[in-house]
Scaffold this active site. Structure first.
Site, PDB file in Angstrom:
ATOM      1  N   HIS A  53       0.867  -1.182   0.000  1.00 18.43           N
ATOM      2  CA  HIS A  53       0.000   0.000   0.000  1.00 18.43           C
ATOM      3  C   HIS A  53       0.902   1.230   0.000  1.00 18.43           C
ATOM      4  O   HIS A  53       1.763   1.366   0.869  1.00 18.43           O
ATOM      5  CB  HIS A  53      -0.908   0.009   1.229  1.00 18.43           C
ATOM      6  N   HIS A  57      -0.400  -6.670  -5.405  1.00 20.16           N
ATOM      7  CA  HIS A  57      -0.394  -7.930  -4.674  1.00 20.16           C
ATOM      8  C   HIS A  57       0.316  -8.966  -5.522  1.00 20.16           C
ATOM      9  O   HIS A  57       0.120  -9.024  -6.733  1.00 20.16           O
ATOM     10  CB  HIS A  57      -1.835  -8.366  -4.410  1.00 20.16           C
ATOM     11  N   ASN A  90       1.663 -13.210  -5.090  1.00 18.22           N
ATOM     12  CA  ASN A  90       1.735 -14.368  -4.216  1.00 18.22           C
ATOM     13  C   ASN A  90       2.039 -15.574  -5.087  1.00 18.22           C
ATOM     14  O   ASN A  90       1.482 -15.714  -6.171  1.00 18.22           O
ATOM     15  CB  ASN A  90       0.382 -14.541  -3.485  1.00 18.22           C
ATOM     16  N   THR A  91       2.993 -16.395  -4.673  1.00 19.46           N
ATOM     17  CA  THR A  91       3.126 -17.708  -5.304  1.00 19.46           C
ATOM     18  C   THR A  91       3.328 -18.732  -4.201  1.00 19.46           C
ATOM     19  O   THR A  91       3.839 -18.421  -3.121  1.00 19.46           O
ATOM     20  CB  THR A  91       4.299 -17.776  -6.312  1.00 19.46           C
ATOM     21  N   ARG A  92       2.889 -19.940  -4.477  1.00 21.58           N
ATOM     22  CA  ARG A  92       2.895 -20.961  -3.427  1.00 21.58           C
ATOM     23  C   ARG A  92       2.969 -22.350  -4.037  1.00 21.58           C
ATOM     24  O   ARG A  92       2.577 -22.564  -5.196  1.00 21.58           O
ATOM     25  CB  ARG A  92       1.643 -20.841  -2.561  1.00 21.58           C
ATOM     26  N   HIS A 122       0.356  -5.800 -17.784  1.00 18.37           N
ATOM     27  CA  HIS A 122      -0.182  -6.971 -18.484  1.00 18.37           C
ATOM     28  C   HIS A 122       0.797  -7.493 -19.553  1.00 18.37           C
ATOM     29  O   HIS A 122       0.899  -8.705 -19.754  1.00 18.37           O
ATOM     30  CB  HIS A 122      -1.552  -6.651 -19.096  1.00 18.37           C
ATOM     31  N   HIS A 128     -20.733  -7.747  -4.429  1.00 16.49           N
ATOM     32  CA  HIS A 128     -21.638  -6.797  -3.762  1.00 16.49           C
ATOM     33  C   HIS A 128     -21.425  -5.364  -4.259  1.00 16.49           C
ATOM     34  O   HIS A 128     -22.259  -4.492  -4.019  1.00 16.49           O
ATOM     35  CB  HIS A 128     -21.477  -6.868  -2.242  1.00 16.49           C
ATOM     36  N   GLY A 171      -5.605 -21.828  11.140  1.00 15.04           N
ATOM     37  CA  GLY A 171      -4.928 -21.375  12.348  1.00 15.04           C
ATOM     38  C   GLY A 171      -3.566 -20.762  12.072  1.00 15.04           C
ATOM     39  O   GLY A 171      -2.655 -20.861  12.892  1.00 15.04           O
ATOM     40  N   ASN A 221      -0.777 -17.593  11.130  1.00 14.79           N
ATOM     41  CA  ASN A 221      -0.353 -16.428  11.904  1.00 14.79           C
ATOM     42  C   ASN A 221      -1.189 -15.202  11.506  1.00 14.79           C
ATOM     43  O   ASN A 221      -1.073 -14.693  10.389  1.00 14.79           O
ATOM     44  CB  ASN A 221       1.138 -16.185  11.650  1.00 14.79           C
TER      45      ASN A 221
END
Lengths: 297, 297
Positions: free
Chosen positions: A119, A129, A131-133, A162, A192, A280, A282
């Site tokens: 931010h 943002h 993220n890789t996993r 892009h 929404h 559960g 962090n």
């Protein structure tokens, strides 16, 4: 599989180090802007470990392992968190139902990854943002992506972001970009509000190339690494293009309101947040994605 | 049942009017505080109607009817929304599974209610939530409650708030307070923080007194009215006890951070928010509960 897990975890750590170094360089380079008189920010790191057998969490899942939170509150980056983690354990029965291959494995899982949300002080610099996993149950796959959330969308930034991701995808599979761009648009959508979260990017999941009949784990890992490197190549360009401009109070106010959408998305819909909280994980690491200041006037 | 729906809807409107009048009086009465130089706030009302057959929402539910949003941005109340609504329609199949009596009724439902969340300028004045509602499927019941969220919990306020609610409960059923206080503590709980949202109050749902073998709909309606009246009697006392005090910047900063918990609760767990968004309700009305300014530093 142990070696693959180690390779993936080592990569997420290496990428984290490269990103942190580059972003601290950006902090040093600032010359203009409303916040230029602040000192350049530096990342602070916090290690965490968890053994939820010692202290069972309330989700019914068992989580062991840990991670490292890197957070910088600077003069370009108002708040950026870069998390890496390597956890394993056992999903609760309810949660195992939702995760491919988890039921066949008695709920056992392993997960390693890197996750980043930035931010920015300036409403003229897009939030981002990435993220890789890698996830292992009785199956094993990669997932991740990167998406850009400008406050005032700028066609040049959108197209550069892009273009870089398309070139990255094309290096691995000519079908990826179209598929993962569309997945991103569907995924980062607020029903929404009838709004997308930002101007998109790519999102992929369950990438297990035996399914694609080309290259197997090595190809998926190579793609996943490339997504990280591509992010690191393109996002700093976009930051540097705008970071030395000044902004008005009205622009800042609009930024704070738009950040409310980011919060709504992350808490109402984001699967990573749900995954983290429901296993559960962090809380400080998971909710590092929350913007530092937000308004719902 | 039509007459009962009309009686309930008329009560929610009457309660709304009494609350708005009392809160505008509070705005007039302010003498001290950091915001005393602002003009006293006044409620602004917006009617909304919905016919989701004309413009189907993305949830698969059909929603018709409407409501009225009353919002005041003042000098004691930083942002308070008081919503009333009377809607009916048909739940999506997935949602009908979660609502008592909805499946036996082909998903058809009616719902009327009042919902209020107040976020205060002063970190020394507790935030508050109150909601009561009547729901009709093949069953019909009342639900609701009120709970207090002080930034700096004050034993005198907590005890006065609970005493008023206990006396209200005791007027109707000696078992209610214990049961509904505990339900409130369980319901307004953030498992990822291991924290309650505030200092509690009461929460009740599925109150259909044929189950309790005493008094039927009339008794439940009388209790529901009393919860509203009790809220209107006790909360203004707590506001008036603290509203003329000044606060420090540190206290304000802490308030903005604590408000983050309110957001986390409402978006991650609140059933009213989920119900509203998943049935295609009015987003502005549902998310009026969001605090005007929040920090996750």
């Amino acid at each position: 599989m142990t070696e693959k897990k180690d390779l993936a975890a080592a990569w997420f750590r290496e990428l984290r180090d490269s990103i942190c170094a580059e972003f601290e360089k950006i902090e040093d380079e600032l010359t203009g802007s409303n916040k230029a008189s602040l000192p350049p920010g530096r990342f602070e790191r916090t290690l965490w470990t968890r053994n939820s057998e010692d202290s069972p969490n309330e989700t019914g899942s068992v989580l062991k392992g840990g991670g490292e939170i890197s957070i910088l509150r600077g003069r370009v980056f108002e708040k950026i968190g870069v998390n890496i983690s390597t956890v394993h354990g056992q999903f609760s029965e309810a949660f195992a139902d939702k995760i491919p291959g988890a039921k066949d494995n008695d709920g056992a899982f392993w997960a390693g990854g890197i996750s980043l949300v930035a931010h920015m002080h300036s409403p003229l610099v897009p939030a981002v943002h990435m993220n890789t996993r890698m996830i292992v149950t009785s199956k094993s796959w990669f997932g991740g992506g990167a998406d850009l959330t400008p406050i005032f969308p700028n066609p040049a930034d959108t197209s550069a972001f892009h273009k870089a991701l398309k070139e990255c995808c094309d290096r691995h599979n000519p079908a990826y970009y179209e598929e993962y761009k569309n997945w991103c648009d569907r995924y980062f959508y607020l029903p929404h509000r009838k709004e997308t979260r930002g101007v998109g990017g790519i999102f992929y999941d369950y990438l297990e190339s035996s399914n694609h009949e080309n290259g197997g784990w090595e190809a998926d890992f190579a793609f996943t690494k490339d997504v990280g490197k591509t992010f690191l190549a393109i996002y700093p360009q976009i930051v540097r293009a705008h970071m030395n401009k000044s902004w008005t109070e009205d622009e800042r106010e609009f930024q704070l309101i738009r950040r409310g959408r980011y919060v709504e998305y992350n808490l109402l819909y984001d699967r990573g947040t749900q995954f983290g909280l429901q296993t559960g994980g962090n809380t400080e690491a998971i909710l590092m994605s929350m913007p530092p200041e937000v308004k719902w006037p």
